[in-house]
Design an enzyme around this catalytic site. Structure first.
Site, PDB file in Angstrom:
ATOM      1  N   CYS A  28     -42.842  17.957 -33.799  1.00 36.71           N
ATOM      2  CA  CYS A  28     -42.177  18.192 -35.056  1.00 36.71           C
ATOM      3  C   CYS A  28     -41.008  19.131 -34.881  1.00 36.71           C
ATOM      4  O   CYS A  28     -40.753  19.643 -33.802  1.00 36.71           O
ATOM      5  CB  CYS A  28     -43.180  18.827 -35.998  1.00 36.71           C
ATOM      6  SG  CYS A  28     -44.771  18.023 -35.943  1.00 36.71           S
ATOM      7  N   ARG A  54     -36.443  15.244 -34.608  1.00 37.27           N
ATOM      8  CA  ARG A  54     -37.687  15.585 -33.920  1.00 37.27           C
ATOM      9  C   ARG A  54     -38.899  14.946 -34.596  1.00 37.27           C
ATOM     10  O   ARG A  54     -39.959  14.852 -33.992  1.00 37.27           O
ATOM     11  CB  ARG A  54     -37.901  17.100 -33.891  1.00 37.27           C
ATOM     12  CG  ARG A  54     -36.859  17.865 -33.097  1.00 37.27           C
ATOM     13  CD  ARG A  54     -37.241  19.325 -33.025  1.00 37.27           C
ATOM     14  NE  ARG A  54     -38.509  19.480 -32.357  1.00 37.27           N
ATOM     15  CZ  ARG A  54     -38.634  19.600 -31.033  1.00 37.27           C
ATOM     16  NH1 ARG A  54     -37.573  19.538 -30.280  1.00 37.27           N
ATOM     17  NH2 ARG A  54     -39.812  19.714 -30.477  1.00 37.27           N
ATOM     18  N   TRP A 101     -43.834  14.705 -37.208  1.00 32.58           N
ATOM     19  CA  TRP A 101     -43.943  13.423 -36.501  1.00 32.58           C
ATOM     20  C   TRP A 101     -45.398  13.294 -36.098  1.00 32.58           C
ATOM     21  O   TRP A 101     -45.903  14.079 -35.314  1.00 32.58           O
ATOM     22  CB  TRP A 101     -43.065  13.453 -35.247  1.00 32.58           C
ATOM     23  CG  TRP A 101     -42.961  12.137 -34.571  1.00 32.58           C
ATOM     24  CD1 TRP A 101     -42.043  11.157 -34.806  1.00 32.58           C
ATOM     25  CD2 TRP A 101     -43.788  11.640 -33.504  1.00 32.58           C
ATOM     26  NE1 TRP A 101     -42.259  10.093 -33.946  1.00 32.58           N
ATOM     27  CE2 TRP A 101     -43.324  10.359 -33.152  1.00 32.58           C
ATOM     28  CE3 TRP A 101     -44.894  12.132 -32.844  1.00 32.58           C
ATOM     29  CZ2 TRP A 101     -43.906   9.589 -32.156  1.00 32.58           C
ATOM     30  CZ3 TRP A 101     -45.482  11.367 -31.848  1.00 32.58           C
ATOM     31  CH2 TRP A 101     -44.980  10.112 -31.514  1.00 32.58           C
ATOM     32  N   ASN A 129     -46.047  23.105 -34.368  1.00 30.85           N
ATOM     33  CA  ASN A 129     -45.626  21.944 -33.572  1.00 30.85           C
ATOM     34  C   ASN A 129     -46.459  21.947 -32.301  1.00 30.85           C
ATOM     35  O   ASN A 129     -46.450  22.931 -31.562  1.00 30.85           O
ATOM     36  CB  ASN A 129     -44.139  22.041 -33.218  1.00 30.85           C
ATOM     37  CG  ASN A 129     -43.765  20.956 -32.201  1.00 30.85           C
ATOM     38  OD1 ASN A 129     -44.392  19.905 -32.148  1.00 30.85           O
ATOM     39  ND2 ASN A 129     -42.783  21.255 -31.366  1.00 30.85           N
ATOM     40  N   GLY A 130     -47.191  20.882 -32.053  1.00 31.96           N
ATOM     41  CA  GLY A 130     -48.031  20.822 -30.856  1.00 31.96           C
ATOM     42  C   GLY A 130     -49.412  20.254 -31.177  1.00 31.96           C
ATOM     43  O   GLY A 130     -49.582  19.609 -32.214  1.00 31.96           O
ATOM     44  N   GLU A 515     -32.380   0.616 -18.187  1.00 31.37           N
ATOM     45  CA  GLU A 515     -31.847   1.477 -19.265  1.00 31.37           C
ATOM     46  C   GLU A 515     -31.357   0.644 -20.439  1.00 31.37           C
ATOM     47  O   GLU A 515     -31.619   0.955 -21.604  1.00 31.37           O
ATOM     48  CB  GLU A 515     -30.734   2.381 -18.725  1.00 31.37           C
ATOM     49  CG  GLU A 515     -30.130   3.319 -19.738  1.00 31.37           C
ATOM     50  CD  GLU A 515     -31.122   4.231 -20.452  1.00 31.37           C
ATOM     51  OE1 GLU A 515     -30.762   4.788 -21.501  1.00 31.37           O
ATOM     52  OE2 GLU A 515     -32.280   4.337 -19.991  1.00 31.37           O
ATOM     53  N   LYS A 519     -32.899   0.912 -24.331  1.00 32.58           N
ATOM     54  CA  LYS A 519     -32.075   1.190 -25.523  1.00 32.58           C
ATOM     55  C   LYS A 519     -32.310   0.123 -26.595  1.00 32.58           C
ATOM     56  O   LYS A 519     -32.515   0.417 -27.762  1.00 32.58           O
ATOM     57  CB  LYS A 519     -30.578   1.259 -25.157  1.00 32.58           C
ATOM     58  CG  LYS A 519     -30.213   2.442 -24.268  1.00 32.58           C
ATOM     59  CD  LYS A 519     -30.122   3.745 -24.972  1.00 32.58           C
ATOM     60  CE  LYS A 519     -31.306   4.642 -24.870  1.00 32.58           C
ATOM     61  NZ  LYS A 519     -31.678   5.338 -23.710  1.00 32.58           N
ATOM     62  N   GLU A 522     -35.879   0.563 -28.046  1.00 29.58           N
ATOM     63  CA  GLU A 522     -36.225   1.769 -28.819  1.00 29.58           C
ATOM     64  C   GLU A 522     -35.467   1.885 -30.132  1.00 29.58           C
ATOM     65  O   GLU A 522     -35.986   2.455 -31.089  1.00 29.58           O
ATOM     66  CB  GLU A 522     -36.058   3.030 -27.964  1.00 29.58           C
ATOM     67  CG  GLU A 522     -34.664   3.454 -27.628  1.00 29.58           C
ATOM     68  CD  GLU A 522     -34.672   4.789 -26.875  1.00 29.58           C
ATOM     69  OE1 GLU A 522     -35.356   5.724 -27.305  1.00 29.58           O
ATOM     70  OE2 GLU A 522     -33.997   4.850 -25.829  1.00 29.58           O
ATOM     71  N   HIS A 538     -40.591 -15.228  -9.459  1.00 29.24           N
ATOM     72  CA  HIS A 538     -42.009 -14.987  -9.148  1.00 29.24           C
ATOM     73  C   HIS A 538     -42.840 -14.888 -10.424  1.00 29.24           C
ATOM     74  O   HIS A 538     -43.929 -14.321 -10.426  1.00 29.24           O
ATOM     75  CB  HIS A 538     -42.146 -13.703  -8.313  1.00 29.24           C
ATOM     76  CG  HIS A 538     -41.381 -13.770  -7.030  1.00 29.24           C
ATOM     77  ND1 HIS A 538     -41.749 -14.569  -5.975  1.00 29.24           N
ATOM     78  CD2 HIS A 538     -40.223 -13.165  -6.664  1.00 29.24           C
ATOM     79  CE1 HIS A 538     -40.862 -14.446  -4.994  1.00 29.24           C
ATOM     80  NE2 HIS A 538     -39.923 -13.610  -5.393  1.00 29.24           N
ATOM     81  N   LYS A 638     -37.167  12.907 -30.424  1.00 28.44           N
ATOM     82  CA  LYS A 638     -36.225  13.237 -29.349  1.00 28.44           C
ATOM     83  C   LYS A 638     -36.898  13.878 -28.159  1.00 28.44           C
ATOM     84  O   LYS A 638     -36.620  13.553 -26.997  1.00 28.44           O
ATOM     85  CB  LYS A 638     -35.137  14.171 -29.896  1.00 28.44           C
ATOM     86  CG  LYS A 638     -34.068  14.533 -28.895  1.00 28.44           C
ATOM     87  CD  LYS A 638     -33.258  13.329 -28.528  1.00 28.44           C
ATOM     88  CE  LYS A 638     -32.231  13.512 -27.443  1.00 28.44           C
ATOM     89  NZ  LYS A 638     -31.707  12.279 -26.923  1.00 28.44           N
TER      90      LYS A 638
HETATM   91  C1  AGP Z   1     -34.548   7.744 -24.235  1.00 31.97           C
HETATM   92  O1  AGP Z   1     -33.593   7.219 -25.071  1.00 31.97           O
HETATM   93  C2  AGP Z   1     -35.734   8.258 -24.943  1.00 31.97           C
HETATM   94  N1  AGP Z   1     -35.399   9.191 -25.932  1.00 31.97           N
HETATM   95  C3  AGP Z   1     -36.834   8.754 -24.029  1.00 31.97           C
HETATM   96  O2  AGP Z   1     -37.231   7.697 -23.209  1.00 31.97           O
HETATM   97  C4  AGP Z   1     -36.453   9.948 -23.163  1.00 31.97           C
HETATM   98  O3  AGP Z   1     -35.560   9.566 -22.165  1.00 31.97           O
HETATM   99  C5  AGP Z   1     -37.720  10.505 -22.506  1.00 31.97           C
HETATM  100  O4  AGP Z   1     -38.593  10.910 -23.516  1.00 31.97           O
HETATM  101  C6  AGP Z   1     -37.397  11.659 -21.565  1.00 31.97           C
HETATM  102  O5  AGP Z   1     -36.844  12.724 -22.274  1.00 31.97           O
HETATM  103  P1  AGP Z   1     -36.235  13.964 -21.455  1.00 31.97           P
HETATM  104  O6  AGP Z   1     -35.061  13.481 -20.677  1.00 31.97           O
HETATM  105  O7  AGP Z   1     -35.871  14.957 -22.519  1.00 31.97           O
HETATM  106  O8  AGP Z   1     -37.328  14.473 -20.577  1.00 31.97           O
END
Ligand code: AGP
Length: 643
Positions: A28, A54, A101, A129-130, A515, A519, A522, A538, A638
């Protein structure tokens, strides 16, 4: 007490208590402030908006005035809750706020923070948070002595624990200055798991008490106020004087300032604020519709900044890699893709074998073999990703050398690293990593080039070419963003209804393909698969049918010939080929149904940087076409601060 208890009760009844026990894995945004004068609520509301990346499924605020707590909280995004409850309308100059979250249990008003003690109206409010791993046992203990719980979260046990400690408190002036500090310190000492908590009370209405273990917590110091938050952007428009709170520390904020004490023994910690060279504008959208699009456009500047990093740290980290017996790179998500690309760079340029490992698998895969001869390069833009930090901790306990690459100087990763590099991309607000990915690649390629120079494995001519080209990458990315954005928008419109995509590449472009796939998944929620192009025959090729979209990453490197063969295999089965290729690459363009051109002459080991950019834009515009929010994709946050 402004909380709408009637609605609360009805909701509970309606839900018929069927709600699964909300163990509350929480990631959060938390914020709070002590203002010399003025009203705290509007500041809290605005800061929570800046922390919304977050977590955004419920929100709550609490303030204190005249020894009374005032609370507003509900399920839903901040704007939705504000439109009903007006989050600016709470009295008092001291207050806290939380944007949530959750994973376990639907986001309900009852589970929104803050959480309270037994009294009604409540006298203690806690935001967190946690995860509290031993919450069930503490809860039972407290229920056995008469505490009644309102919510199903783990967090609520903290409020009741403090309440109970206040009842039994024996003040020891050596270690604390107030009953509340004492009660929070004792409560925190009981908690197992990760937490950043903040407490305000009617008991001691002139202070906020915070404590931290694993989850991020920073303080902001201004002339007329003191702030705490999960992340710097929360108070950046108010101050850039920051104090980083370490694990196992308790902080008391009051009108005089902040005081830090160690949880273990109450001993005082003296720590000066640091100036963070981020401007508020850097944490705002600056006219772009979304932070993600702004951050894609910021890449040329960020890449230029990575070319100005301090030589001594790059050299130091290169020396550690050069001397290493074994190099394991650990990371998650996008950062893992940067590590995978780096493994090709290190091997091709300096003949250094490295092992990119997905952090959540590290302990299983290497936990027993990692040792004093191992060097861990941990890559994390936030520097707070729990899986990556856990992998680092496993390695540290076996005496491995820890190196770090992160975007947040002061983050936990910087404190557990022997040497770290801060990549200077500025705050990245969009949940989808973009500018931090290309900046990670730029730093990692600089390390690989330095290692190549040190080891003399490639010709001086090739080194000079790489040095010349890497200086040009920021300009090349600028050209790609300016010249290809419109095309990516059009391609997104054309392919917006497709139900699945393949992303294929060979060699280092496999990392670029991964990558691109991440994107699209997500932020546009399109199921997608990425694999080395050679792997398609394969198995995966069985999915191909007429019009199935396959995105090929095709820089003109040694893999191009075989990749052409893979394109033809897919085309023969009716796939729609979208190629990211070098400008003027007629052969590929002829084979493709659609193509995106990348500036000529980019060395293979640098190619993931420019070749990833059109894939970022494609995913962004697919999200727009499919009416998804690119900045706050569902179910994501994030910084993933839980394992
Ligand atoms: C990527 O777009 C995502 N937000 C996620 O996969 C991210 O890369 C991953 O959680 C790692 O985060 P970090 O680089 O802050 O460790």
């Amino acid at each position: 007490m402004l909380i709408d208890s009637i609605t609360l009760t009805i909701t509970l009844e309606l839900q018929g208590l069927t709600e699964s026990f909300d163990r509350g894995i929480e990631m959060c945004g938390i914020f709070g402030c002590i203002l010399k004068d003025g009203i705290a609520a509007p500041k809290i509301h605005a800061a929570l908006k800046r922390l919304e990346y977050r977590g955004y499924d419920s929100v709550g605020e609490a303030t204190v005035k005249n020894r009374r707590l005032f609370v507003k909280k509900d399920a839903g995004k901040i704007d939705e809750v504000h439109s009903i409850r007006n989050l600016d309308d709470l009295p008092g100059r001291i207050g806290v706020g939380h944007t949530r979250w959750a994973t376990h249990g639907a986001p309900l008003q009852v589970n929104a923070h803050p959480h309270f003690d037994c009294s009604d109206p409540p006298r203690i409010a806690v935001i967190h948070n946690g995860i509290i791993e031993n919450f069930a046992e503490i809860k039972k203990e407290l229920e056995d002595i008469g505490h009644t719980f309102r919510s199903k979260t783990d967090t609520e046990v903290i409020a009741h624990l403090i309440e109970q400690n206040l009842k039994n408190s024996e003040l020891n002036p050596e270690t604390v200055t107030s009953e509340l500090e004492n009660a929070v310190m004792d409560a925190a000492r009981r908690l197992e798991g990760s937490y950043a908590i903040a407490v305000i009370t009617a008991h001691e209405p002139d202070k906020i008490i915070c404590a931290r273990n694993e989850s991020p917590l920073v303080l902001g110091v201004a002339d007329n106020a003191y702030y705490f938050a999960s992340d710097i952007p929360a108070f950046l428009p108010l101050t850039n004087k920051v104090v980083f709170v370490e694990n196992g520390e308790l902080v008391t904020l009051n009108d005089e300032g902040f005081e830090i004490r160690k949880l273990v023994d109450g001993s005082k910690v003296v720590r000066e604020p640091e100036l963070v060279d981020w401007t508020p504008a850097m944490a705002e959208k600056q006219g772009y519709q979304h932070f993600m699009l702004k951050e894609i456009h910021e890449q040329p500047r960020c890449l230029r900044d990575t070319l100005r990093l301090q030589d001594k740290y790059l050299e130091l980290l290169t020396t550690f890699l050069d001397r290493a017996r074994e190099v394991i790179m650990v990371a998650c998500g996008t950062s893992y893709h940067a590590c995978l690309a780096a493994s090709y760079m290190f091997s091709k340029l300096s003949f250094l074998a490295t092992h990119p490992v997905i952090a959540s698998e590290f302990t299983e895969q290497h936990g027993k073999s990692v040792n004093i001869d191992s060097t861990i390069l941990a890559v994390s833009q936030s520097g707070e990703t729990a899986d990556t930090l856990a992998a680092v901790e496993t390695a540290r306990q076996r005496a491995a050398t820890i190196l770090g690459l992160t975007n947040i100087v002061g983050s936990t990763l910087t404190r557990v690293s022997r040497v770290y590099i801060g990549q200077q991309s500025g705050p990245e607000i969009g949940v989808a990593a973009t500018k931090t990915f290309t900046s990670q690649l730029s730093v990692l390629s600089q390390l690989a080039i330095r290692l190549a120079k040190k080891r003399g494995k490639v010709s001086q001519e090739e080194i000079d070419l790489l040095d010349e080209k890497i200086e040009k990458i920021p300009g090349i990315v600028k050209t790609i963003v300016e010249t290809q954005e419109r095309k990516m928008k059009a391609l997104a419109r054309k392919y917006k209804d497709k139900q699945c995509f393949f992303f294929l590449g060979r060699g280092i472009s496999y990392a670029t393909a991964l990558e691109g796939r991440l994107k699209l998944m997500e932020i546009a929620y399109v199921p997608s698969v990425a694999f080395p192009a050679g792997e398609s025959k394969h198995g995966p090729i069985s999915l191909i049918e007429r019009g199935f979209p396959v995105i090929f990453i095709c820089p003109p490197d040694e893999t191009r010939k075989t990749l052409m063969g893979n394109i033809m295999e897919m085309k023969a089965r009716g796939a729609s080929i979208i190629a990211v290729c070098e400008e003027g690459d007629e052969e590929i363009m002829k084979l493709a149904d659609d193509y995106v051109e990348i500036t000529k002459g980019i060395p293979e080991v640098l190619s993931p940087i420019p070749y990833a950019v059109p894939l970022q834009l494609f995913a962004y515009y697919m999200a727009i076409e499919r009416e998804c929010d690119p900045d706050m994709p569902r179910n994501l946050a994030k910084s993933v601060t839980v394992k």
